[in-house]
Design an enzyme around this catalytic site. Structure first.
Site, PDB file in Angstrom:
ATOM      1  N   ASP A  67      -8.924  17.910   6.028  1.00  0.00           N
ATOM      2  CA  ASP A  67      -7.983  16.985   5.398  1.00  0.00           C
ATOM      3  C   ASP A  67      -6.976  16.537   6.453  1.00  0.00           C
ATOM      4  OD1 ASP A  67      -6.001  15.701   3.947  1.00  0.00           O
ATOM      5  OD2 ASP A  67      -5.867  17.248   2.398  1.00  0.00           O
ATOM      6  N   VAL A  68      -6.961  15.248   6.769  1.00  0.00           N
ATOM      7  CA  VAL A  68      -6.096  14.761   7.849  1.00  0.00           C
ATOM      8  C   VAL A  68      -4.612  14.870   7.521  1.00  0.00           C
ATOM      9  CG1 VAL A  68      -7.856  13.168   8.715  1.00  0.00           C
ATOM     10  CG2 VAL A  68      -6.135  12.339   7.083  1.00  0.00           C
ATOM     11  N   ASN A  94      -9.091   6.638  12.138  1.00  0.00           N
ATOM     12  CA  ASN A  94      -9.690   5.709  11.176  1.00  0.00           C
ATOM     13  C   ASN A  94      -9.493   6.118   9.724  1.00  0.00           C
ATOM     14  OD1 ASN A  94     -11.697   3.531  10.370  1.00  0.00           O
ATOM     15  ND2 ASN A  94     -12.725   5.365   9.605  1.00  0.00           N
ATOM     16  N   TYR A 159       0.698   0.746   0.665  1.00  0.00           N
ATOM     17  CA  TYR A 159      -0.319   0.532   1.691  1.00  0.00           C
ATOM     18  C   TYR A 159       0.256  -0.270   2.854  1.00  0.00           C
ATOM     19  CZ  TYR A 159      -4.822  -0.716   3.761  1.00  0.00           C
ATOM     20  OH  TYR A 159      -5.876  -0.879   4.620  1.00  0.00           O
ATOM     21  N   LYS A 163       0.693   1.088   6.788  1.00  0.00           N
ATOM     22  CA  LYS A 163       0.044   0.452   7.936  1.00  0.00           C
ATOM     23  C   LYS A 163       1.076  -0.134   8.894  1.00  0.00           C
ATOM     24  CE  LYS A 163      -4.256   1.313   6.916  1.00  0.00           C
ATOM     25  NZ  LYS A 163      -5.066   2.225   7.751  1.00  0.00           N
ATOM     26  N   THR A 194     -17.208  -2.515   2.244  1.00  0.00           N
ATOM     27  CA  THR A 194     -17.543  -1.105   2.304  1.00  0.00           C
ATOM     28  C   THR A 194     -17.253  -0.492   0.951  1.00  0.00           C
ATOM     29  OG1 THR A 194     -16.870   1.022   3.257  1.00  0.00           O
ATOM     30  CG2 THR A 194     -15.264  -0.737   3.333  1.00  0.00           C
TER      31      THR A 194
END
Length: 255
Positions: A67-68, A94, A159, A163, A194
């Protein structure tokens, strides 16, 4: 388009050690494929299923489930690369998470969840990679950002903010890393076809179609196209590029 596994790929990453987060599918998997095909030794990290197939498909790739958002995952991943390959030359940050909600409906939990992956997790990996690359004498850190780091997105407060934070982190890494031979850049990606979106938007097909119509190129991106830009920024071909936010959005932000 040639397969990433074909021998016609240039071996520009021969002898390089790379680490890719969010590697199980989509842009992450395509990036692993390209790095591997071009000679890199790769550690692939993801919290989701699918990593085992990477090792089967790309012999020599080291996979790690993690888990990042946890600080220890970044430490363990970089240590895995150093132990397996003798160092770390490339980090591709990523892993990401998105959310579409009006500001008034966005909760504290929403904010913390998205920020934990996109901003905090990316910081942990960048910090640990920076330390390893300093010992190595240089390296390249490349992050998958979004066009929303430069323009607003309705129902995208968290979001967009996450970013934007990643874009600013990239600039600081470039400034602090310049004298150490460490470059840092971010790809401000457009909408990508995706299954990532399927997790968060039940109307993902219609959403993709609406963006395709709004872009000068008349379509959304394929994962391989974004992976190519990430790999370019990790390669010697971009040796004088650092601190850049590189748009790969089909011209969406050009208007």
């Amino acid at each position: 388009m040639a397969s990433a596994s074909e021998s016609t790929e240039p071996a520009e990453f021969a002898g390089k050690a790379a680490l890719v987060t969010g590697a199980a599918r989509g842009v992450g998997k395509e990036t692993v494929a390209l790095l591997h095909a071009r000679g890199a030794r790769v550690v692939a990290v993801d919290v989701r299923p699918g990593l085992s197939s990477l090792a089967d498909e790309f012999p020599g790739v080291v996979t790690m489930t993690g888990d990042v958002t946890l600080e220890g995952t970044a430490t363990r991943a970089v240590r895995t690369a150093v132990d397996a390959f003798g160092g770390l030359d490339i980090l591709v940050n990523n892993a990401g998470r998105t959310l579409n909600k009006p500001v008034t409906e966005t909760t504290a939990e929403d904010w913390d969840t998205v920020m934990a992956v996109n901003a905090r997790g990316s910081f942990f990996f960048a910090r640990e990679a920076f330390r390893a690359m300093k010992e190595r004498g240089g390296g390249a850190i490349v992050s998958t950002g979004s066009y929303v780091c430069t323009v607003g997105l309705p129902e995208g407060a968290v979001y967009s903010a996450s970013k934007g934070a990643l874009a600013q982190l990239t600039k600081v890494l470039a400034i602090e890393g310049g004298s150490l031979g460490i470059r840092a850049n971010l790809v401000a990606a457009g909408v990508i076809e995706t299954d990532f979106l399927d997790t968060f938007r039940p109307d993902s097909r219609a959403y993709l179609a609406s963006f395709a119509d709004a872009q000068p190129l008349g379509r959304v991106a394929q994962p391989r196209e974004i992976a190519e830009v990430l790999c370019f920024l990790a390669s010697p071909r971009s040796s004088f590029v650092t601190g850049a936010v590189v748009a790969a959005d089909g011209g969406f932000t050009a208007a």
